[in-house]
Every structure is written in C-alpha cells, then in structure tokens.
Design a protein around this motif. Structure first.
Motif, PDB file in Angstrom:
ATOM      1  N   VAL A 227      21.912  19.111   1.417  1.00 15.95           N
ATOM      2  CA  VAL A 227      22.344  18.042   0.508  1.00 15.95           C
ATOM      3  C   VAL A 227      21.975  16.657   1.021  1.00 15.95           C
ATOM      4  CG1 VAL A 227      24.282  19.456  -0.301  1.00 15.95           C
ATOM      5  CG2 VAL A 227      24.661  17.762   1.488  1.00 15.95           C
ATOM      6  N   LEU A 228      21.444  16.587   2.229  1.00 12.22           N
ATOM      7  CA  LEU A 228      21.141  15.287   2.827  1.00 12.22           C
ATOM      8  C   LEU A 228      20.210  14.462   1.958  1.00 12.22           C
ATOM      9  CD1 LEU A 228      21.631  13.534   5.333  1.00 12.22           C
ATOM     10  CD2 LEU A 228      19.638  14.621   6.383  1.00 12.22           C
ATOM     11  N   TRP A 229      19.215  15.125   1.378  1.00 14.27           N
ATOM     12  CA  TRP A 229      18.231  14.419   0.547  1.00 14.27           C
ATOM     13  C   TRP A 229      18.860  13.842  -0.729  1.00 14.27           C
ATOM     14  CZ3 TRP A 229      17.651  15.949  -4.475  1.00 14.27           C
ATOM     15  CH2 TRP A 229      18.155  17.209  -4.818  1.00 14.27           C
ATOM     16  N   ALA A 230      20.002  14.397  -1.136  1.00 14.49           N
ATOM     17  CA  ALA A 230      20.621  13.996  -2.397  1.00 14.49           C
ATOM     18  C   ALA A 230      21.647  12.877  -2.236  1.00 14.49           C
ATOM     19  CB  ALA A 230      21.291  15.210  -3.059  1.00 14.49           C
ATOM     20  N   ILE A 231      21.801  12.364  -1.025  1.00 15.51           N
ATOM     21  CA  ILE A 231      22.737  11.262  -0.793  1.00 15.51           C
ATOM     22  C   ILE A 231      21.949   9.959  -0.789  1.00 15.51           C
ATOM     23  CG2 ILE A 231      24.395  10.246   0.797  1.00 15.51           C
ATOM     24  CD1 ILE A 231      25.001  13.030   1.816  1.00 15.51           C
ATOM     25  N   PRO A 232      22.133   9.113  -1.787  1.00 18.80           N
ATOM     26  CA  PRO A 232      21.342   7.879  -1.864  1.00 18.80           C
ATOM     27  C   PRO A 232      21.657   6.929  -0.706  1.00 18.80           C
ATOM     28  CG  PRO A 232      22.417   8.368  -3.974  1.00 18.80           C
ATOM     29  CD  PRO A 232      23.023   9.276  -2.946  1.00 18.80           C
ATOM     30  N   LEU A 233      20.630   6.254  -0.228  1.00 20.01           N
ATOM     31  CA  LEU A 233      20.828   5.265   0.824  1.00 20.01           C
ATOM     32  C   LEU A 233      21.774   4.169   0.349  1.00 20.01           C
ATOM     33  CD1 LEU A 233      20.093   4.086   3.593  1.00 20.01           C
ATOM     34  CD2 LEU A 233      18.109   2.987   2.505  1.00 20.01           C
ATOM     35  N   SER A 234      21.678   3.797  -0.910  1.00 18.32           N
ATOM     36  CA  SER A 234      22.545   2.752  -1.456  1.00 18.32           C
ATOM     37  C   SER A 234      24.015   3.152  -1.373  1.00 18.32           C
ATOM     38  CB  SER A 234      22.164   2.464  -2.910  1.00 18.32           C
ATOM     39  OG  SER A 234      22.270   3.636  -3.697  1.00 18.32           O
ATOM     40  N   TRP A 235      24.291   4.453  -1.465  1.00 13.20           N
ATOM     41  CA  TRP A 235      25.669   4.945  -1.376  1.00 13.20           C
ATOM     42  C   TRP A 235      26.172   4.812   0.054  1.00 13.20           C
ATOM     43  CZ3 TRP A 235      28.054   9.099   1.165  1.00 13.20           C
ATOM     44  CH2 TRP A 235      29.336   9.443   0.709  1.00 13.20           C
ATOM     45  N   THR A 236      25.345   5.188   1.019  1.00 17.69           N
ATOM     46  CA  THR A 236      25.771   5.110   2.415  1.00 17.69           C
ATOM     47  C   THR A 236      26.000   3.670   2.859  1.00 17.69           C
ATOM     48  OG1 THR A 236      23.497   5.020   3.280  1.00 17.69           O
ATOM     49  CG2 THR A 236      24.454   7.199   2.936  1.00 17.69           C
ATOM     50  N   GLN A 237      25.329   2.732   2.215  1.00 20.20           N
ATOM     51  CA  GLN A 237      25.435   1.329   2.617  1.00 20.20           C
ATOM     52  C   GLN A 237      26.740   0.682   2.185  1.00 20.20           C
ATOM     53  OE1 GLN A 237      21.774  -0.110   0.880  1.00 20.20           O
ATOM     54  NE2 GLN A 237      20.628   0.136   2.813  1.00 20.20           N
ATOM     55  N   VAL A 238      27.463   1.312   1.263  1.00 21.61           N
ATOM     56  CA  VAL A 238      28.735   0.737   0.803  1.00 21.61           C
ATOM     57  C   VAL A 238      29.927   1.596   1.215  1.00 21.61           C
ATOM     58  CG1 VAL A 238      27.696  -0.502  -1.122  1.00 21.61           C
ATOM     59  CG2 VAL A 238      28.486   1.849  -1.467  1.00 21.61           C
ATOM     60  N   LEU A 239      29.712   2.533   2.135  1.00 22.84           N
ATOM     61  CA  LEU A 239      30.801   3.398   2.583  1.00 22.84           C
ATOM     62  C   LEU A 239      31.880   2.596   3.302  1.00 22.84           C
ATOM     63  CD1 LEU A 239      29.169   6.605   4.120  1.00 22.84           C
ATOM     64  CD2 LEU A 239      30.580   6.456   2.070  1.00 22.84           C
ATOM     65  N   PRO A 240      33.143   2.828   2.984  1.00 23.76           N
ATOM     66  CA  PRO A 240      34.213   2.244   3.798  1.00 23.76           C
ATOM     67  C   PRO A 240      34.120   2.776   5.231  1.00 23.76           C
ATOM     68  CG  PRO A 240      35.073   3.164   1.734  1.00 23.76           C
ATOM     69  CD  PRO A 240      33.660   3.615   1.844  1.00 23.76           C
ATOM     70  N   LYS A 241      34.636   2.021   6.179  1.00 27.49           N
ATOM     71  CA  LYS A 241      34.515   2.412   7.584  1.00 27.49           C
ATOM     72  C   LYS A 241      35.250   3.711   7.901  1.00 27.49           C
ATOM     73  CE  LYS A 241      33.737  -2.210   9.481  1.00 27.49           C
ATOM     74  NZ  LYS A 241      34.233  -3.249  10.433  1.00 27.49           N
ATOM     75  N   ASN A 242      36.219   4.081   7.063  1.00 28.06           N
ATOM     76  CA  ASN A 242      36.981   5.304   7.337  1.00 28.06           C
ATOM     77  C   ASN A 242      36.329   6.550   6.747  1.00 28.06           C
ATOM     78  OD1 ASN A 242      37.628   4.271   4.743  1.00 28.06           O
ATOM     79  ND2 ASN A 242      39.488   5.520   4.669  1.00 28.06           N
ATOM     80  N   VAL A 243      35.164   6.408   6.117  1.00 35.15           N
ATOM     81  CA  VAL A 243      34.397   7.556   5.624  1.00 35.15           C
ATOM     82  C   VAL A 243      33.193   7.725   6.543  1.00 35.15           C
ATOM     83  CG1 VAL A 243      33.150   8.581   3.695  1.00 35.15           C
ATOM     84  CG2 VAL A 243      35.155   7.141   3.256  1.00 35.15           C
ATOM     85  N   VAL A 244      33.184   8.813   7.286  1.00 35.53           N
ATOM     86  CA  VAL A 244      32.199   9.010   8.350  1.00 35.53           C
ATOM     87  C   VAL A 244      31.330  10.226   8.044  1.00 35.53           C
ATOM     88  CG1 VAL A 244      31.860   9.373  10.813  1.00 35.53           C
ATOM     89  CG2 VAL A 244      33.815   8.020  10.005  1.00 35.53           C
ATOM     90  N   LEU A 245      30.029  10.031   8.041  1.00 35.44           N
ATOM     91  CA  LEU A 245      29.071  11.122   7.868  1.00 35.44           C
ATOM     92  C   LEU A 245      28.526  11.513   9.236  1.00 35.44           C
ATOM     93  CD1 LEU A 245      29.361  10.089   4.980  1.00 35.44           C
ATOM     94  CD2 LEU A 245      26.897  10.338   4.699  1.00 35.44           C
ATOM     95  N   ILE A 246      28.563  12.813   9.538  1.00 43.93           N
ATOM     96  CA  ILE A 246      28.066  13.287  10.822  1.00 43.93           C
ATOM     97  C   ILE A 246      27.136  14.479  10.603  1.00 43.93           C
ATOM     98  CG2 ILE A 246      30.117  12.513  12.061  1.00 43.93           C
ATOM     99  CD1 ILE A 246      31.076  15.408  12.112  1.00 43.93           C
TER     100      ILE A 246
END
Length: 354
Positions: free
Chosen positions: A235-254
């Motif tokens: 699913v990594l390819w399906a996560i837009p970069l624009s989405w990751t750029q507005v993530l709150p600090k308490n939402v962590v992708l690993i």
C-alpha cells in the motif's frame, strides 16, 4: 510417507512455523518449500527459524494475481514431479502460494491437507481473491483443519464429510506463544495500532481516500493518542506524499516490524484498527480491542464475543472505530474463539498419522 509444507507469505510462515516444529518434535521429517511470494515481509518471521531450512523457488509477487498463480503452480509442479507418491502436501490459509500448492499437489495425485480451513466471508469480492482461493483449496483438500467452530460449521454446510474434518483452532495462536512473550497488558499504552493491506480497499480509490482522511481526522481529534501505522509494502505506493506532509505529529508511519516486535506492540496498545484477519485473531487472543475495517468480516467470532467490531472502510468508520477504542467502549479480555496454543500440536499429531 513424508510431509511437505508449502508457503510463500508472512502469514503462512507465522502459522506453519509452529506446525513444522511440532511435527519434527514428534520425530517425523518435514520438507519445507517457499514460493518466494513475499520477500522483505518474511524478515523476522519463522522463515528465519523453524522454516529456515526450506527450499525457495524464488518467485516474488508483482501484484498480478493470475500471472503469479500460473508461475507458482508451474514451478511447484516441477518441484513435485520427482517426489514420492506417498508425499502429503500441507498448505495454509488462502494465498496464491497456498492455492498453487494445492493445485500442483492435486496434479500429482498427492494428498492435500489444509491448515486454517473453513474461514469464510461468503462474499467472493471481499476478500479478493482470498475467498475464491479458500473455496478452491477446500475442493482439492482431503483433510481440513478448521480454524474455529464457525469454520467447522462452514465446511459441514459445504458438504465436506465430517470424518475429513478436525477442529484444531488456528496455529497463529500457537505462534504467539512460540515466537513471542506477548501477554495482555493492563493498563495499555495510549497507542492505537493501524494495519491496512487489503487489495479490495485499494481497488476502491474513493474509499481509500476516505480512510486516509479518517486517519488524519482521528489524529487531530485525539492528540493524546499515538497512532502507529506499520505500512505494508503493497500500500506504500497508494499513500500520497501530500497526505504525509499534513500528518499530525501523533500519527506515525513506520516500516513493517518483525513478527515478535509487531505482536508486542499490539499487546501494549489501547486497540487496533485493521483489515487483517490475522491481526484480528491475535488481538482476540491478547485481549486487545479491535476495529475490523471491512465491508464484511471472515472472522465473526471475536465480533460476536464483543471484543471487536466491524466498521465500513471510510472516514466515518475510522472515526467511529477510533472513538470506541479511545473511550474504552470495547471489552479488553483475552478469548480463545480462534483456538489456543495447542492448535499446532493438534495438527501435527494428526499429520504424523497419515
């Protein structure tokens, strides 16, 4: 008679590992073959321990389901050509590797044993292609190791003769005990685990976008909660970069975690939001409240027991599910609806008698 175990993915490695170990502990030889369907996801699983002596066909999946089935089946047919006619082939679950193994074994007129048999959503599109794979493997197998009483009943309803069924539970529960020291934790950490990997979710772009929106909103609505998402490579390819750029600090992708670290994280969490049947099983065994983000579920047992709930895969489903978890509205108690730690031993004891 010899036992030959076929696997290819992370879930299969986790659930077949303790079965292979139990078979060998009983003094019976066990040959292991890995298709190679998963690559990096096998790191930190029994593929590196109890299954480490297996032969790899080296066929990684590129996501093309029909092509993979064709290639894996052909390779397994070739591998099985010289084996003894007394060989018993063991497959687990509902993956393309499991179906390829059952097809190749049937082509050689070998006995097929199906671990985790009878799991059903009763919807061929969800999960796809797993629901179709399960039914096909059932039609090819001689012995069926049912994962739960519900699974056992499903197989009986489909006309499988009762003498060919064994109610064993799911060896994924045996894996928890063999490969980790994960235990129910009270009180839990203020963390909600997220796992998402289903093909059918990615095949519905509007729903996928809505789920991502729901995760953003949940992070903003619950700043005191840490949301941890080990992201599946599929699913990594399906996560837009624009989405990751507005993530709150308490939402962590690993990155995906080794099996032991993953179940230890799960055991410590307030709850989990997932579309994974395996995680749903582990959560029930560990007493971790679970939100199943699916249109239909193939593991109704923990939902019926009140420790899990199904929510539609969209922003509303994420919001409602997270609120249930964050407010402690689901029971936090371990249950054995998917079997107990003896599942692998039960399967092994039957296999060595064939």
């Amino acid at each position: 008679m010899s036992l030959l175990f076929i696997y290819g993915t992370r879930p299969e490695a986790i659930k077949l590992g303790p079965v292979v170990a139990a078979v060998r502990a009983l003094g019976c030889p066990a040959v292991v073959v890995c298709t190679g369907q998963h690559t990096t996801l096998l790191k930190g699983t029994p593929a590196e321990t109890d299954l480490a002596d297996g032969h790899s066909l080296g066929i990684p999946s590129d996501g093309n389901v029909p092509k993979y089935l064709t290639h894996a089946t052909a390779a397994l047919k070739s591998y099985l050509t010289p084996v003894s006619d007394e060989t018993v082939v063991v497959v687990q679950g509902d993956t393309m590797s499991a179906l390829a193994g059952a097809l190749a074994a049937t082509d050689r007129d070998l006995t097929v044993c199906h671990v985790e048999a009878g799991v059903r959503s009763h919807d061929d599109d969800d999960p796809w292609p797993e629901e179709i794979n399960r039914r096909k493997i059932t039609s090819l197998a001689t012995w069926h190791y049912a994962a739960s009483t519900t699974a056992y009943a499903n197989l009986l309803a489909e006309g499988i003769p009762q003498p060919c069924l064994r109610l064993t539970g799911n060896p994924g529960i045996s894996a928890l005990a063999r490969y980790s020291d994960a235990r129910p934790i009270h009180p839990p950490e203020p963390t909600i685990l997220i796992t998402l990997h289903r093909r059918e979710l990615l095949r519905r772009p509007d729903e996928w976008a809505s789920v991502l929106e729901g995760i953003l909103d949940a992070g903003r609505a619950w700043p005191e909660v840490r949301f941890c998402w080990p992201v599946h490579p599929g699913v990594l390819w399906a996560i837009p970069l624009s989405w990751t750029q507005v993530l709150p600090k308490n939402v962590v992708l690993i990155e995906p975690l080794p099996y032991r670290k993953m179940v230890l994280l799960l055991s410590s969490c307030t709850g989990v939001v997932t579309d994974s049947g395996g995680v749903q099983e582990e959560a029930a065994a560990l007493g971790v409240p679970c939100v199943c983000l699916r249109h239909v579920t193939d593991r109704p047992e923990s939902i019926e027991a009140g420790v899990a709930v199904r929510m539609d895969p969209n922003a509303v489903g994420v919001a409602q599910g997270v609120e249930l978890l964050a407010r402690g509205r689901l029971e936090r108690r371990p249950i054995d609806v998917h079997g107990d730690v003896t599942a692998a031993d039960q399967i092994a004891r039957h296999l060595v008698t064939l």
